[in-house]
Write a protein that holds these residues in place. Structure first.
Motif, PDB file in Angstrom:
ATOM      1  N   GLY A  48      -5.791   7.628   3.550  1.00 43.97           N
ATOM      2  CA  GLY A  48      -5.765   6.501   2.955  1.00 43.97           C
ATOM      3  C   GLY A  48      -5.754   5.222   4.228  1.00 43.97           C
ATOM      4  N   ALA A  49      -5.174   5.868   5.289  1.00 42.48           N
ATOM      5  CA  ALA A  49      -4.704   4.709   6.344  1.00 42.48           C
ATOM      6  C   ALA A  49      -6.013   4.135   6.903  1.00 42.48           C
TER       7      ALA A  49
ATOM      8  N   VAL B  76      -6.832   1.656   4.172  1.00 47.06           N
ATOM      9  CA  VAL B  76      -5.778   0.266   4.278  1.00 47.06           C
ATOM     10  C   VAL B  76      -6.203  -0.588   5.458  1.00 47.06           C
TER      11      VAL B  76
ATOM     12  N   ILE C 228       0.116   5.040   0.770  1.00 46.78           N
ATOM     13  CA  ILE C 228      -1.016   5.443   1.715  1.00 46.78           C
ATOM     14  C   ILE C 228      -0.773   7.016   1.568  1.00 46.78           C
TER      15      ILE C 228
ATOM     16  N   PRO D 259       1.090  -1.106   0.007  1.00 43.47           N
ATOM     17  CA  PRO D 259      -0.123   0.003  -0.004  1.00 43.47           C
ATOM     18  C   PRO D 259       0.811   1.273   0.076  1.00 43.47           C
TER      19      PRO D 259
END
Length: 184
Positions: free
Chosen positions: A25-26, A29, A21, A19
């Motif tokens: 985005g964390a 994921v 990030i 990933p």
């Protein structure tokens, strides 16, 4: 026959994903990791699938391209919550966790089976810091020491009691294989 068997076994293995990030985005994921059907790896060199989660800043586009080029072939990039940057010929964009899950599993199966072609490199194959040394062979500075190969300074002598070189500290994790050694 043996290749078909190997491809079927590989397709049954968990999909390896790296990933990248970006902004917001964390959480995406983490939610995807909770499904447990993927193996998120710690280096791009061990995953054929790059998941770009969250918005990527303009300043980070070249770094993302460099990260992409480190993926082994065959490779594919998925965009989740981010607009694809220039250079990606056929971007695969997903909008939800269900689409991301299904797309990763489908791309993994197609990469392993050979149905999916690999994405080409985005950056030219040249060192990030070209060598500009002194001397007829570009050996660097004065005498045996000095110079900056590929933009990185060489270790110089110093007050280190162990071996007399002034080096930066390198932290390594040895993992469960060597538990008797210290973690760094």
């Amino acid at each position: 026959m043996a290749m078909r068997l190997l491809r079927r076994l590989a397709a049954a293995a968990p999909a390896c994903v790296f990933p990248a990030i970006g902004e917001n985005g964390a959480g995406r994921v983490a939610a995807l990791a909770s499904l447990g059907r993927f193996r998120f790896v710690s280096t791009a060199r061990h995953a054929p699938i790059l998941l770009v989660a969250g918005k990527i800043r303009k300043e980070d586009h070249e770094d993302l391209c460099r990260l992409h080029d480190q993926l082994p072939h065959p490779r594919r990039t998925l965009w989740w919550g981010s607009d694809p940057i220039d250079g990606f010929a056929d971007p695969l964009v997903v909008a939800s966790i269900d689409e991301a899950r299904d797309a990763i599993l489908d791309v993994w199966r197609r990469l392993v089976s050979g149905e999916e072609t690999s994405e080409p490199d985005l950056l030219p194959d040249k060192p990030a810091h070209p060598w500009r040394g002194k001397g007829e062979h570009g050996q660097g500075g004065e005498g045996m020491m000095g110079g900056k190969p590929y933009g990185r300074p060489m270790a110089m002598t110093g007050d280190d009691l162990r071996d007399g070189l002034a080096l930066d500290q390198c932290t390594c994790e040895y993992g469960p294989l060597l538990p008797i050694l210290p973690p760094d």
